[in-house]
Design a protein around this motif. Structure first.
Motif, short mmCIF file in Angstrom:
data_model
loop_
_atom_site.label_atom_id
_atom_site.label_comp_id
_atom_site.label_asym_id
_atom_site.label_seq_id
_atom_site.Cartn_x
_atom_site.Cartn_y
_atom_site.Cartn_z
N HIS A 158 3.19 -5.65 -0.56
CA HIS A 158 3.15 -4.67 -1.64
C HIS A 158 1.94 -3.75 -1.44
CE1 HIS A 158 6.30 -6.70 -4.04
NE2 HIS A 158 5.82 -7.78 -3.48
N TYR A 159 1.92 -2.65 -2.20
CA TYR A 159 0.82 -1.68 -2.12
C TYR A 159 0.60 -1.21 -0.68
CZ TYR A 159 0.06 -4.24 -6.48
OH TYR A 159 0.23 -4.88 -7.69
N THR A 161 0.33 1.33 1.31
CA THR A 161 0.03 2.75 1.46
C THR A 161 0.18 3.18 2.92
OG1 THR A 161 -1.53 2.63 -0.39
CG2 THR A 161 -1.72 4.52 1.09
N TRP A 198 6.68 2.46 -5.41
CA TRP A 198 5.36 2.63 -6.04
C TRP A 198 5.52 3.43 -7.33
CZ3 TRP A 198 0.75 1.23 -7.09
CH2 TRP A 198 -0.27 2.12 -7.45
N SER A 208 2.81 4.04 -2.12
CA SER A 208 2.24 2.72 -1.84
C SER A 208 3.20 1.61 -2.27
CB SER A 208 0.89 2.58 -2.54
OG SER A 208 -0.01 3.57 -2.09
N GLY A 209 4.37 1.59 -1.68
CA GLY A 209 5.43 0.68 -2.10
C GLY A 209 5.43 -0.63 -1.33
#
Length: 398
Positions: A158-159, A161, A198, A208-209
């Motif tokens: 996750h996150y 970016t 995101w 940022s998914g």
């Protein structure tokens, strides 16, 4: 240029002066559409192609491989310039530079030769590092397991970016011995799914998914022993963290510049001031002076931290001093970004709160980006260092 195959080789920047000039030119271009991109959440794909073509993404490639090999102070200033224009575009390549640095730390000659050539051609690294639902930020469940012809990678990140725009996705995982490794995976490899899910209130266009890795085959020569990075004194964490500080300092400068323009051209003075224009109001002038001092202090600490990293000796005292300088820059830039983006409304007046103006993007971006690595822990490490001389930890987040 497309993500999968770029049609021309990127420009190769020669030195620090050229890097800063290119960054300033791109920042002026990127600033023009920043508010609109945020408002409609238009992802900056064309802008990232410009960034790749400019050669800025390769400025830390060592000279022996054809790069400019600029210092940390220059890289931080490049990021600050870009962030003042659009912090989304500045944040997207942060992990790119981190994982170029990882190759310098632990890549063998063949790995460096291959990937530095990719970077010089304008290829982008994303990241698949953080995971949700684990005990803490360094608790990784993604696994790289040995197979007959290399490795197999499974996990969910996750996150992530930069992953949506990347040619290569460096993935943090644990191997069969429970050690941290980095696997460099092509973004279009079988089993890799990058999802644009995101939904942050700020830094909306960083995409940022999440990244899902299902049985991804990884050759042995695409894996780095990342755990070795932290076995001795290192500046890996400082070089990563200073980029976050640069983004925060850039957000503060960009917000203050837009606030000044708004006050000069659109705000009205308070009637008790007895002046014709808002920029003549003595209380407004006073507040702008205070905010300018805050931003300049953030910029000065950032520049000092860059010099500290560039001049550090690779022993415990040298690394500790440089890491503390970076931590101080990040702690102050964090506060500066939040204060200035909040004060924008204070000095600009009621009209500045109109949603159609999208001035609130500055605060949303600051509040979102400053969540990276809580500064209260940096202040703890700074305090211990100042009081007892205790060096900060080697975990890579300071």
């Amino acid at each position: 240029m497309s993500k999968s195959l770029m049609e021309r080789v990127a420009h190769v920047i020669a030195d620090a002066d050229e890097a800063l000039a290119v960054a300033a030119r791109l920042a002026a271009t990127f600033a023009e559409g920043a508010a609109e991109r945020d408002a409609v959440r238009r992802l900056p794909e064309a802008e990232l192609d410009e960034l790749s073509a400019s050669g800025l993404l390769a400025i830390t490639v060592p000279r022996e491989y054809g790069g400019a090999d600029v210092g940390t102070a220059t890289v931080a200033e490049v990021f600050r310039l870009l962030a003042a224009a659009d912090p989304n575009i500045a944040q997207i390549p942060q992990s790119h530079f981190v994982y170029v640095n990882a190759l310098r730390h632990n890549g063998n000659a063949d790995q460096r030769g291959f990937f530095f050539t990719e970077v010089l051609a304008g290829r982008r690294f994303g990241n698949a590092q953080s995971e949700a639902g684990t005990k803490h930020v360094q608790d990784y469940r993604t696994r790289l397991r040995a197979a007959a012809d290399g490795y197999v990678l499974d996990g969910v990140k996750h996150y992530s970016t930069g992953a949506l725009f990347a040619h290569w996705i460096p993935v943090l995982a644990k191997d069969d011995e429970d050690k941290i490794v980095v696997a460099y995976v092509p973004a279009d490899a079988d089993g890799v799914t990058v999802t644009d899910d995101w939904d942050g209130m700020g830094q909306r266009t960083t995409a940022s998914g999440s990244v899902r890795l299902d049985g991804v085959r990884v050759p042995a020569d695409r894996v780095l022993p990342h755990h070795l990075t932290f076995t001795g004194p290192q500046l890996y964490g400082a070089r990563a963290q200073i980029l976050h500080a640069a983004i925060d300092a850039g957000i503060a400068r960009g917000a203050l510049a837009e606030a000044a323009e708004f006050v000069r051209t659109r705000s009205r003075p308070w009637f008790e001031a007895g002046v014709e224009r808002a920029d003549q109001d003595p209380l407004t002038v006073q507040r702008f002076g205070e905010l300018e001092i805050t931003v300049r202090a953030a910029e000065a600490l950032l520049a000092e931290a860059g010099r500290a990293v560039d001049g550090a000796t690779l022993d415990e005292p040298g690394v500790a001093s440089a890491s503390i300088a970076v931590a101080a820059a990040k702690a102050f830039a964090d506060r500066a970004a939040v204060e200035v983006t909040n004060a924008l409304f204070e000095v600009s007046g009621t009209r500045s709160a109109l949603d159609s103006l999208n001035l609130h993007r500055h605060w949303r971006n600051a509040r979102t980006h400053t969540l990276h690595d809580p500064v209260r822990w940096k202040v703890q490490h700074i305090g211990r260092y100042a009081l007892t001389g205790s060096p900060p930890p080697r975990h890579g987040l300071i």
